[in-house]
Design an enzyme around this catalytic site. Structure first.
Site, PDB file in Angstrom:
ATOM      1  N   ASP A  46     -47.149  28.268 -70.884  1.00 10.29           N
ATOM      2  CA  ASP A  46     -46.884  29.169 -71.815  1.00 10.29           C
ATOM      3  C   ASP A  46     -45.237  29.608 -72.563  1.00 10.29           C
ATOM      4  OD1 ASP A  46     -46.563  31.488 -69.984  1.00 10.29           O
ATOM      5  OD2 ASP A  46     -48.460  32.562 -70.642  1.00 10.29           O
ATOM      6  N   SER A  47     -44.493  29.221 -71.380  1.00 10.95           N
ATOM      7  CA  SER A  47     -42.700  29.313 -72.028  1.00 10.95           C
ATOM      8  C   SER A  47     -43.209  28.385 -73.370  1.00 10.95           C
ATOM      9  CB  SER A  47     -42.636  29.255 -71.182  1.00 10.95           C
ATOM     10  OG  SER A  47     -42.352  27.491 -70.443  1.00 10.95           O
ATOM     11  N   ASP A  85     -51.110  25.915 -68.755  1.00 12.65           N
ATOM     12  CA  ASP A  85     -51.185  27.429 -68.800  1.00 12.65           C
ATOM     13  C   ASP A  85     -52.700  28.244 -70.007  1.00 12.65           C
ATOM     14  OD1 ASP A  85     -49.491  28.783 -67.443  1.00 12.65           O
ATOM     15  OD2 ASP A  85     -48.340  29.118 -68.292  1.00 12.65           O
ATOM     16  N   LYS A 115     -53.484  27.004 -65.434  1.00  8.84           N
ATOM     17  CA  LYS A 115     -53.011  27.715 -64.693  1.00  8.84           C
ATOM     18  C   LYS A 115     -53.095  28.915 -65.418  1.00  8.84           C
ATOM     19  CE  LYS A 115     -48.352  28.317 -64.281  1.00  8.84           C
ATOM     20  NZ  LYS A 115     -47.821  29.689 -64.842  1.00  8.84           N
ATOM     21  N   GLU A 117     -52.273  33.074 -64.293  1.00 11.50           N
ATOM     22  CA  GLU A 117     -51.436  34.616 -63.865  1.00 11.50           C
ATOM     23  C   GLU A 117     -51.653  35.697 -63.210  1.00 11.50           C
ATOM     24  OE1 GLU A 117     -48.149  35.900 -66.523  1.00 11.50           O
ATOM     25  OE2 GLU A 117     -47.450  34.177 -66.826  1.00 11.50           O
ATOM     26  N   GLU A 182     -43.170  32.789 -58.355  1.00 10.75           N
ATOM     27  CA  GLU A 182     -41.261  33.506 -59.616  1.00 10.75           C
ATOM     28  C   GLU A 182     -41.097  34.604 -58.673  1.00 10.75           C
ATOM     29  OE1 GLU A 182     -42.435  32.802 -63.032  1.00 10.75           O
ATOM     30  OE2 GLU A 182     -40.695  33.256 -64.072  1.00 10.75           O
TER      31      GLU A 182
HETATM   32  O1  KIV Z   1     -44.460  29.191 -69.114  1.00  9.25           O
HETATM   33  C1  KIV Z   1     -44.578  28.524 -67.713  1.00  9.25           C
HETATM   34  O2  KIV Z   1     -42.921  27.870 -67.381  1.00  9.25           O
HETATM   35  C2  KIV Z   1     -43.867  28.548 -66.160  1.00  9.25           C
HETATM   36  C3  KIV Z   1     -43.037  28.402 -65.641  1.00  9.25           C
HETATM   37  C4  KIV Z   1     -41.829  29.324 -65.157  1.00  9.25           C
HETATM   38  C5  KIV Z   1     -44.238  28.407 -64.673  1.00  9.25           C
HETATM   39  O3  KIV Z   1     -45.094  29.686 -65.758  1.00  9.25           O
END
Ligand code: KIV
Length: 266
Positions: A46-47, A85, A115, A117, A182
């Site tokens: 989600d970056s 994500d 994934k 968090e 992280e």
């Molecule tokens: O969203 C993302 O790119 C991430 C990475 C920084 C691990 O969670």
């Protein structure tokens, strides 16, 4: 063509002491190049809210965006284990909503895993029961940016260190495939990697994790807003793009492009 890596392959890599390489990707063409280079895991992170859409943080990313980018990345890859994500507030409200959204991400994108968090061990266990592989994410979790404030490194204080260790063990017990860790002190990255059977994939967590993940735009010099200390710029793709475009602009202005070879025959 090589077969796509599975959860079992990821765990076997750790068992034989092979490091897991991971990068983010957000679109078909970049994912294709990254997959061909032999990266084991691709994260549709989600970056993308920041590096693709120019947002200040990841909080405005939607399920529809993750589905659209996730599907493109899956289409561009044949070998990598692709994790997508779960965006902010797609799993925090209730386990049921988390399962529904994870199922939607899996069926709409064809990804290998989702994934999320944080320490949502019940959600992790229920997803594994549903046949959905899960990648966890502990330490600095960007969706909590408003709660964390400016403090990036997590687990400096003993109490928080123990909490992260405990969550990691519980997520492993719930059946997750791998853990992204992280921005924790190197000693904690090492300790968690030694204790867990699943691969611990570090980012800003020192040299001793079982693998490493980075944002692809960071290692290619494509995100000029900010270069984190934990990254290394392996090539200045951003500068190459600017140089190429300058050449293109000059060629069009000077009427040397399109050339004779570009003319379509009737
Ligand atoms: O969203 C993302 O790119 C991430 C990475 C920084 C691990 O969670």
């Amino acid at each position: 063509m090589e077969k796509r890596l599975t959860s079992q392959d990821m765990i076997k890599m750790k068992a034989r002491g092979e490091r897991v390489t991971a990068l983010t990707a957000y679109d078909y063409s970049m994912a294709r190049a990254i997959d061909r280079a032999g990266v084991d895991m691709i994260l549709v992170g989600d970056s993308l809210g920041m590096v693709v859409y120019g947002e200040e943080n990841t909080l405005r990313v939607t399920m529809d965006q993750m589905i659209s980018h996730g599907s493109a990345v899956v289409r561009g890859t044949s070998r990598a284990f692709v994790a997508v994500d779960m965006p902010f507030m797609s799993f925090q409200v209730s386990v049921e909503e988390g399962i529904r959204n994870a199922g939607r991400l899996m069926s709409a994108t064809g990804a290998s895993a989702v994934k999320f968090e944080g320490s949502h061990t019940e959600l992790a266990g229920r997803l594994v029961e549903c046949g959905i592989p899960v990648v966890g994410h502990l330490g600095y979790t960007p969706q909590s940016v408003k709660a964390f404030g400016r403090e990036i490194v997590r687990g400096r204080a003993m109490e928080e260190r123990e909490r992260i260790m405990d969550w990691a063990l519980k997520l492993e017990e719930a059946g997750i495939t791998a853990l992204v860790l992280e921005s924790v002190p190197e000693s904690l990255g090492k300790q968690i990697s030694e204790e867990l059977r699943i691969p611990v994939i570090g980012i800003g967590s020192g040299r001793f994790c079982d693998g490493e993940i980075q944002v692809c735009y960071d290692i290619m010099g494509l995100y000029p807003d900010f270069t984190p200390k934990h990254t290394r710029i392996f090539s200045q793709v951003g500068r190459t793009v600017t140089r190429s475009v300058k050449k293109y602009v000059r060629a069009v202005k000077e009427r040397t492009f399109p050339g004779e070879e570009n003319v379509l025959r009737p």
